[in-house]
Enzyme design. Structure first.
Site, PDB file in Angstrom:
ATOM      1  CB  CYS A  74      -0.907  -0.007   1.229  1.00 58.40           C
ATOM      2  SG  CYS A  74      -1.948   1.464   1.379  1.00 58.40           S
ATOM      3  CB  CYS A 199      -5.291   3.792  -4.680  1.00 60.84           C
ATOM      4  SG  CYS A 199      -4.415   2.196  -4.804  1.00 60.84           S
TER       5      CYS A 199
END
Length: 261
Positions: A74, A199
């Protein structure tokens, strides 16, 4: 048992962070993380991270998606955990830490609220029809569209993520619109199974895909706007391979507290 937690956000991508150097937080099943990430019955977050000690790196990042399952890399989470490590006094302005996709170098501002995170090198980008498909630490599908502001990202992203091609392994679906001086990006994330405000690995995938699409080469800086703010991707591209890739953006501590786990 009460556990101290910290809440961080990076361009609207929000995370629960726990200092687990003493291994007091014992992950036993999906429900523990799932409950904490629940936005109505828990703290609420796109994911949860444990900061743990490591023999050869400054620290280790262990990331869980909001569904409670261990996740892939991530990017915004990586930037937030760097800011967390600085807050804890583990690092100063530079670090090398270990994540699920390998070691990552990062540099943080003296104020501790802006992080440049180096991502993994990328050697190739594949195509699926009009879309670009690549793995920037997590798998991504990048599709150019128009009218992105009004697009039903949840419905269309969910359909692609659960298509026959991607249903089993899952994929993050990024819709991108070229707005001249920047790219506007909206993302449906697997694991969260919803649209998120940002994101990090997704905007990285977009920047690289658009460089290939536009046949750009050299040192490239790509400004990107997401629902949660502004991010910037820096990288070198020789027309074949992508190197020195950095995801740059804010990482801000929102609040801290204690929770029963």
């Amino acid at each position: 048992m009460k556990t101290k937690f910290f809440k961080y956000q990076g361009a609207g991508n929000d995370f629960i962070l726990i200092d687990n150097r003493d291994l007091s937080f014992q992950y036993k099943d999906n429900n523990a993380v799932l409950d904490l990430c629940n936005r109505r019955f828990g703290i609420g977050a796109d994911g949860l991270m444990l900061l743990q000690t490591h023999e050869t790196h400054d620290f280790e990042m262990l990331y869980f998606n909001a569904d409670g399952k261990l996740g892939s890399m991530c990017g915004n989470g990586g930037r937030c955990i760097v800011a967390f490590a600085k807050y804890l006094g583990i690092i100063d302005i530079e670090t090398e830490f270990l994540a699920v996709d390998g070691p990552h170098y990062a540099k943080i501002s003296a104020e501790g609220d802006w992080v440049n995170l180096q991502m993994i090198d990328i050697d190739n980008i594949e195509k699926d029809g009009d879309a670009y498909v690549l793995n920037t630490g997590s798998p991504h599908y990048v599709l150019q569209v128009t009218g992105l502001k009004d697009k039903d990202v949840f419905t269309e992203g969910k359909a692609i993520r659960n298509s026959d091609t991607y249903k089993v392994a899952g994929i993050n679906v990024n819709f991108v619109e070229n707005q001249g001086d920047h790219f506007f990006v909206r993302t449906f994330e697997r694991g969260v199974e919803d649209e998120t405000y940002a994101c990090g690995t997704g905007v990285t995938a977009v920047a690289l895909s658009m460089a290939q699409h536009l046949k750009q080469e050299g040192h490239i800086e790509t400004p990107i706007k997401v629902l949660g703010g502004d991010l910037r991707i820096q990288f070198d591209y020789d027309g074949s391979k992508f190197r020195n890739i950095f995801l740059c953006g804010p990482a801000v501590q929102v609040f801290t507290g204690e929770v029963m786990v």
